[in-house]
Write a protein that holds these residues in place. Sequence first.
Motif, PDB file in Angstrom:
ATOM      1  N   GLU A 607       0.820  -1.207   0.000  1.00  0.00           N
ATOM      2  CA  GLU A 607       0.000   0.000   0.000  1.00  0.00           C
ATOM      3  C   GLU A 607       0.854   1.257   0.000  1.00  0.00           C
ATOM      4  O   GLU A 607       0.473   2.273  -0.583  1.00  0.00           O
ATOM      5  CB  GLU A 607      -0.945  -0.016   1.207  1.00  0.00           C
ATOM      6  CG  GLU A 607      -1.998  -1.109   1.156  1.00  0.00           C
ATOM      7  CD  GLU A 607      -2.834  -1.050  -0.127  1.00  0.00           C
ATOM      8  OE1 GLU A 607      -3.129   0.064  -0.598  1.00  0.00           O
ATOM      9  OE2 GLU A 607      -3.169  -2.124  -0.658  1.00  0.00           O
ATOM     10  N   HIS A 610       1.804   1.976  -3.593  1.00  0.00           N
ATOM     11  CA  HIS A 610       0.666   2.572  -4.289  1.00  0.00           C
ATOM     12  C   HIS A 610       0.522   4.047  -3.921  1.00  0.00           C
ATOM     13  O   HIS A 610       0.260   4.896  -4.783  1.00  0.00           O
ATOM     14  CB  HIS A 610      -0.621   1.817  -3.936  1.00  0.00           C
ATOM     15  CG  HIS A 610      -0.799   0.533  -4.688  1.00  0.00           C
ATOM     16  ND1 HIS A 610      -0.735   0.456  -6.060  1.00  0.00           N
ATOM     17  CD2 HIS A 610      -1.074  -0.731  -4.256  1.00  0.00           C
ATOM     18  CE1 HIS A 610      -0.950  -0.797  -6.453  1.00  0.00           C
ATOM     19  NE2 HIS A 610      -1.156  -1.538  -5.364  1.00  0.00           N
ATOM     20  N   THR A 621      -6.113   8.504  -5.950  1.00  0.00           N
ATOM     21  CA  THR A 621      -6.719   7.198  -6.260  1.00  0.00           C
ATOM     22  C   THR A 621      -5.894   6.391  -7.252  1.00  0.00           C
ATOM     23  O   THR A 621      -6.272   5.273  -7.599  1.00  0.00           O
ATOM     24  CB  THR A 621      -8.123   7.406  -6.853  1.00  0.00           C
ATOM     25  OG1 THR A 621      -8.022   8.228  -8.029  1.00  0.00           O
ATOM     26  CG2 THR A 621      -9.032   8.085  -5.837  1.00  0.00           C
ATOM     27  N   ARG A 623      -3.341   3.933  -8.834  1.00  0.00           N
ATOM     28  CA  ARG A 623      -2.705   2.714  -8.354  1.00  0.00           C
ATOM     29  C   ARG A 623      -1.956   2.050  -9.502  1.00  0.00           C
ATOM     30  O   ARG A 623      -2.329   2.175 -10.674  1.00  0.00           O
ATOM     31  CB  ARG A 623      -3.740   1.731  -7.787  1.00  0.00           C
ATOM     32  CG  ARG A 623      -4.425   2.229  -6.532  1.00  0.00           C
ATOM     33  CD  ARG A 623      -5.477   1.228  -6.056  1.00  0.00           C
ATOM     34  NE  ARG A 623      -4.885   0.010  -5.544  1.00  0.00           N
ATOM     35  CZ  ARG A 623      -4.450  -0.150  -4.292  1.00  0.00           C
ATOM     36  NH1 ARG A 623      -4.510   0.850  -3.435  1.00  0.00           N
ATOM     37  NH2 ARG A 623      -3.954  -1.307  -3.895  1.00  0.00           N
TER      38      ARG A 623
END
Length: 799
Positions: A607, A610, A621, A623
């Motif tokens: 995470e 990302h 948002t 990714r």
Amino acid sequence: MSEPPVPAPATNAVAESPSAPSGGPAAPPEPVAPADLAPVPTRRERFAWYAGSMILASVLVTAGLRLESQDLHAPFYYDLDSLLYLPLAKGVVENGTHWHNDRLGAPGVQELYDFPIIDYLHFGLLWLLSRVTPDLLVAYNVYNLLTYPLTVLTGMFVLRWLKLSLPAAAVGGLLYAFLPYHQERYQYHYFLAAYWVVPLSLMPALALCRGEFPLFPLQPDGTRRRTLFSLSALWAVVLGALTASAGAYYAFFACATYAFAGAYASLMFRTWRGALSAAWVIAPVILVGFAYHYPTFVYQYHYGVNPITDRWPEEAETYGLKLAHLILPANDHNLTILSQLRMLYSTPQRPVDGESAGALGVVGGTGLVVLLVMAVLPHRRRWPEGPLVALVLFLVLLATVGGFGSLFNMLVTAQIRAYNRISVFIGFLCLFAVLWWVDRFLLARTSHRGKQLRYPALAALFLIGFLDQTPYSWFKQKVVTVTGQHAERFRTDKQFFQEIEEKAPGARVFCLPYIAFPESPPVQKMQAYEHVRGYLMTDTLTWSFGAVKRREADSWQREVAFEKPNEFLRRIVVRGFDGVFIDGRGYLPRRVEPGKSEPVSVVNPRERIHAIYGDLVKQSTARLPEVVHKDGKQFFLDLRPYRDAYQRVVGAEEFDRQARTERELVVPLWLKGFTVDEPFYGEFLLWGSYNSTLVLVNPTDRTRSIDLTFEIGVDVVGEYGFAFSGRPGLVDGEFSVEKPFEEDSQNRTRHMAPPRTLHAELPPGRTTVRIRCTPPPWFFPGDHRKMCYFIKNFRVVEK
């Protein structure tokens, strides 16, 4: 393999042994061999017994492993050390060599010269099988299964050479092929399970014990003349080369057996010819073994000795032989009461019980007990009891915990540590002893009733031995279930990694968490070789895992893997990596305080990566494309969008400059004399001995001015002298570090000296720096590595 001729039956109860070597006394009379009491078999009968026994072994292993329900396109065992052997097999099949692999060890190339594996015989047979079937796993599994009939073949051949009758030799070959050792090694220790060469390796030792000297064949007139070109001399050379090609452990045990057999023959026959013949038998094993290691010698001559497989002398105790392991029932015995008896012994409280494989079964165990009892009984031992007692007693004393092997490891070399593996040598000798006694007893019964009982008796002996030696799971659904679990995990992994290859063909992938190769401890719930699965399942991807530890690529990987996440991403993409594989089983969930960032290899970085990408492209948002394993714990992140975005932000020129900087980093290699702590917990320390070697690698073609900054610490009170030396004027520094008594009295176990800086003008290529430590007179190192100081926070700073 043709069978040696067996002489016609003798009429006397006792026959004279072959003439003793000239100059020595006559050998004691021998009892008639079992084969001499039976009619000479025809060639068709011999072929039928050999072929029938090998077919029976194949049928039994097929039925026992329930192969009709197994998937030959998946490994039977898919864990631990099997993940070391599988990539070696793939490398040999695809590249024709296991020494180097272009698809492992990025940004470098995997080179195994520091980790030599010399099982050339098995590599060659795997390569030949791969020419028959295009599927590596089929060839891999088939060779594993073929080791059963191959062991029957060689076992029967040697037992016939030892004058057992055909039925007895068949029973012996079958029981030897199905020793518990075979099933317990299985595909976990793939090459050790292929011990079919061991009976052939024992032939020279047994011949020496009979007074048959390869350099001095017996002439028709009863004399012995030296010749280097006799059949026996050349046969010994062939067996030596074959033994050396079947693995280092079996080669070492064979040489030890030859040396003892030469001493035994010299004393028994009172002639120096025994020792000289033993040397002749040992020589090809050593020479061929040296030839196989020659690439390692050349590589380490040019690039420095990297002792990644240094063993501890104490490991001879941990992995030593125990008589209890040989005599007690096998693990997972067919009878519950015997299985419980073995489990009662194998408790966690039992000391030095590292390798418990090696049970001989009821037949071989009986032979061992009888031979050891005969060793202490005051009676004259003829052939074969005399040599068998001597050889078995020697092998037990060599390999047992606290035996001669432990002394050898402490005084000579500790590279051979798992002496328990000598059990296949002991097992063959013990099975031969039992079958000699049983075969001779049955053949000596001249009555019609006695002859009728011969075949049922041998069949019963085989049946009892086979059921005693094979595990409880065989022939049952359990063996299908267990193997099926490994196959299902393999298929799931294959689907995951092939999906990665479809989405990023030809990509270079960095593996997290960092795991050193080879022989590293587990990282959380990951075993040492888990990262190699990606290479096994793909054909075009290149992986970071597999760089040999302490070499350039590994040093760069270790440094990068413990960077902060932003720096980690930057460094791997400018170095040319297209993606990152993250195995979440290698991490423990940890709470990070707000505003605080931990290294990538401490917290599962998925995470966080990302988030860094989202920050870079200014979209919360955003990714990266990813592939998720079915277990939800393994991930592949495609870093190509990140690299493109980062290149747009910094500019192509700056990106190229950073890439060049990464390629031209000066790399310190901590080689001979150093022990490198794995940096998973606590501090990253480099432990040094009295004399250590540091190699500085300058990959450019220009001389570079650098500073070496570091801290040195010691544990024991006293003054330590240090001297850093290299080429004249390169690195030259002498200083001392003293730990005062006051610090020790305050229970401070470590003393850190102030940081130091040494300057060096580093030429292109590799530069060796010798570090010498002179500890106080009362310092005692505590183990064979003689570690007396440690280095912390080592940095190379270019001026």
